[in-house]
Scaffold this motif. Structure first.
Motif, PDB file in Angstrom:
ATOM      1  N   ALA A   1      67.349  67.356  45.074  1.00 41.59           N
ATOM      2  CA  ALA A   1      68.400  66.534  45.681  1.00 41.59           C
ATOM      3  C   ALA A   1      68.106  66.295  47.154  1.00 41.59           C
ATOM      4  O   ALA A   1      68.207  65.165  47.652  1.00 41.59           O
ATOM      5  CB  ALA A   1      69.756  67.215  45.510  1.00 41.59           C
ATOM      6  N   ALA A   2      67.685  67.368  47.853  1.00 41.29           N
ATOM      7  CA  ALA A   2      67.421  67.230  49.285  1.00 41.29           C
ATOM      8  C   ALA A   2      66.239  66.275  49.521  1.00 41.29           C
ATOM      9  O   ALA A   2      66.308  65.382  50.374  1.00 41.29           O
ATOM     10  CB  ALA A   2      67.139  68.599  49.903  1.00 41.29           C
ATOM     11  N   GLU A   3      65.182  66.439  48.732  1.00 47.10           N
ATOM     12  CA  GLU A   3      64.010  65.574  48.931  1.00 47.10           C
ATOM     13  C   GLU A   3      64.342  64.121  48.650  1.00 47.10           C
ATOM     14  O   GLU A   3      63.895  63.211  49.358  1.00 47.10           O
ATOM     15  CB  GLU A   3      62.847  66.064  48.069  1.00 47.10           C
ATOM     16  N   ASP A   4      65.154  63.903  47.644  1.00 44.74           N
ATOM     17  CA  ASP A   4      65.569  62.539  47.308  1.00 44.74           C
ATOM     18  C   ASP A   4      66.418  61.937  48.444  1.00 44.74           C
ATOM     19  O   ASP A   4      66.168  60.823  48.912  1.00 44.74           O
ATOM     20  CB  ASP A   4      66.336  62.595  45.981  1.00 44.74           C
ATOM     21  N   LEU A   5      67.370  62.709  48.942  1.00 43.64           N
ATOM     22  CA  LEU A   5      68.261  62.201  50.006  1.00 43.64           C
ATOM     23  C   LEU A   5      67.494  61.887  51.293  1.00 43.64           C
ATOM     24  O   LEU A   5      67.800  60.913  51.986  1.00 43.64           O
ATOM     25  CB  LEU A   5      69.356  63.228  50.324  1.00 43.64           C
ATOM     26  N   PHE A   6      66.532  62.733  51.618  1.00 39.03           N
ATOM     27  CA  PHE A   6      65.822  62.557  52.893  1.00 39.03           C
ATOM     28  C   PHE A   6      64.443  61.939  52.697  1.00 39.03           C
ATOM     29  O   PHE A   6      63.569  62.068  53.550  1.00 39.03           O
ATOM     30  CB  PHE A   6      65.699  63.906  53.614  1.00 39.03           C
ATOM     31  N   GLU A   7      64.250  61.302  51.548  1.00 38.08           N
ATOM     32  CA  GLU A   7      62.970  60.670  51.224  1.00 38.08           C
ATOM     33  C   GLU A   7      61.782  61.565  51.588  1.00 38.08           C
ATOM     34  O   GLU A   7      60.881  61.182  52.345  1.00 38.08           O
ATOM     35  CB  GLU A   7      62.858  59.303  51.894  1.00 38.08           C
TER      36      GLU A   7
END
Ligand code: ADP
Ligand code: ASP
Ligand code: MG
Length: 453
Positions: free
Chosen positions: A72-78
């Motif tokens: 989720a974090a990687e997706d949100l912060f590209e």
């Protein structure tokens, strides 16, 4: 603004929630979050695996959680997760692992350890969400709920101390809130005076939102979830359930207590006491219908909604000497009180009392004590179906409608709540869903014609 687990389940949901927070500005929202999706369940499972001595499984379950949160974090912060967030996540995962190892070593999971482990779900979701709001250029602060949500030491079901919470909100929350200044805080989590982590019980984030809202004298408490407000029945059971635009606090409290999972049973009280309206809204359809819960509502409807709860157990307590004994009920309930077994429905007859308890109530010690002065019959695998409405008491013929809808289902117990807005029946659990569908068709559908008024 409180967002439930399904409203922050992954990056896409968090983006939607962030849009809603931004749209609410400039008034300063306090954002109260649940853990992402089914995180709390997973933490409980890992804790139980550790307790049984199966550390590899516990760590495997933790691994699943780590992956979810990192994804989720990687997706949100590209893929470029801010350093500070990355470190906070790493620290939290490390602490959960330490706790699980400790539980596995001792093969002991106390309520206190369980709360410490469960609290990480909300810790993680709020860290990620606060960092994401900042990434969007918004002024957002992360606050540790344990600095505000003061509870007693009843682990697993911390009892909030309203006065302390008000004081702590004044010093630790209010100064951070202002025009266009957002605060993100964990639901469900609290701490004792000594700083020990507690939780408010499953589903407790709604309660947190109401408590924080009351402490801050919020204009409104918004519960953002995956349905368009409180519906006339659980939509998973009755697909044709309709949104209820206006609900009274008393109706909402009855529905929550009798199984409408959409709200935590205790949510309403702090809001009622502070006269703050509670709205229940859909994250997926933010411009759609919603429910406003306030002190009083005036409508022509007699039945507002249905709820149900099962399995429950019915105990029928009889005593041949009861008739002559004025203190019988006092003696009976003293035993329940001492053993901390809570009773939901009660119906009395000349020589017996029927009452319902949770299916997992400790019956053994109870039966042992009651056998000294009464005989007890036990009926397991039952369900309570509650018919709720402010005007129930003024509705003639309701009983015949209820019986008429269920001619072939045996009604084993009936109870009209003392506040006269709840008519509850007890039936075998296998008929629970069928009874709800039929009662919905008989009592709610014909009158509403496209929307419960
Ligand atoms: P959250 O994760 O937002 O806290 P919950 O799962 O706790 O959400 O509550 C929302 C769910 O409650 C809905 O998806 C619905 O299935 C269930 N529910 C049960 N009874 C009702 C009702 N009367 N009205 C609306 N939803 C209900
Ligand atoms: N995360 C907690 C639970 O699943 C509290 C909540 O979501 O309301 O019970
Ligand atoms: Mg909930």
């Amino acid at each position: 603004m409180k967002f439930g687990g399904s409203s922050v389940a992954d990056a896409a949901c968090m983006r939607q929630a962030a849009d809603l927070v931004r749209a609410a500005l400039p008034p300063a929202p306090l954002v109260v979050l649940s853990a992402m999706g089914k995180t709390t369940n997973a933490l409980f499972q890992a804790a139980h695996s550790a307790e049984s001595g199966d550390l590899p499984t516990a760590l495997d379950q933790l691994k699943g959680l780590i992956q979810n949160h990192r994804r989720a974090a990687e997706d949100l912060f590209e893929a470029s997760v801010p350093e500070e967030l990355d470190q906070a996540l790493t620290d939290a995962f490390g602490q959960i692992e330490l706790l699980l190892r400790g539980v596995a070593l001792l093969r002991e999971l106390s309520p206190r350890s369980q709360d410490a482990i469960a609290s990480f779900g909300e810790g993680l979701s709020t860290r990620i969400f606060a960092a994401f709001l900042q990434h969007l250029g918004l002024d957002a602060a992360w606050v540790d709920a344990r600095d505000v949500m003061r509870t007693d030491g009843t682990f697993g079901e911390g009892q909030p101390d309203l006065e302390q919470i008000r004081q702590l909100a004044k010093t630790n929350l209010a100064p951070l809130l202002g025009a266009n200044r957002i605060v993100v805080i964990q639901g469900y989590v609290g701490a004792t005076e000594e700083g020990l982590t507690t939780t408010l019980g499953r589903g407790g984030s709604d309660y947190s939102a109401a408590l924080f809202g009351a402490a801050l004298r919020a204009a409104e408490v918004q519960i953002w979830t995956d349905v368009e407000g409180v519906l006339t029945c659980d939509p998973r059971i009755v697909p044709g359930a309709l949104p209820i635009p206006a609900l009274s606090f008393a109706e909402a409290a009855e529905l929550a207590a009798f199984g409408a999972k959409v709200l935590h049973p205790a949510t309403i009280q702090p809001a009622v006491d502070a006269s703050i309206p509670v709205t229940v809204r859909s994250t997926r359809k933010p411009k759609g219908r919603f429910t406003t819960i306030t002190g009083e509502v005036h409508t022509g409807r007699s039945v507002t909604a249905l709820a149900s709860r099962g399995p429950i157990t019915v105990l029928t307590v009889s005593s041949s000497r009861m008739l002559a004994q004025s203190g019988f009920l006092a003696r009976l309930f003293e035993v329940f009180g001492r053993l901390r077994i809570s009773v939901d429905l009660v119906a009395t007859a000349e020589v017996s009392v029927s009452l319902t308890v949770e299916a997992d109530a400790p019956l053994k010690p109870l039966l042992k004590e009651l056998s000294a002065f009464a005989t007890v019959k036990i009926a397991e695998d039952r369900a309570i179906v509650a018919i709720v409405g402010e005007r129930l008491k003024h509705t003639a013929g309701l009983g015949s409608q209820v019986f008429g809808a269920l001619p072939d289902i045996n009604i084993e117990m009936i109870s009209m709540g003392a506040n006269e807005i709840n008519l509850s029946i007890v039936i075998q659990r296998e008929h629970e869903h069928e009874a709800l569908r039929r009662l919905h068709a008989a009592l709610i559908e014909p009158k509403s014609q496209g929307g419960a008024a």
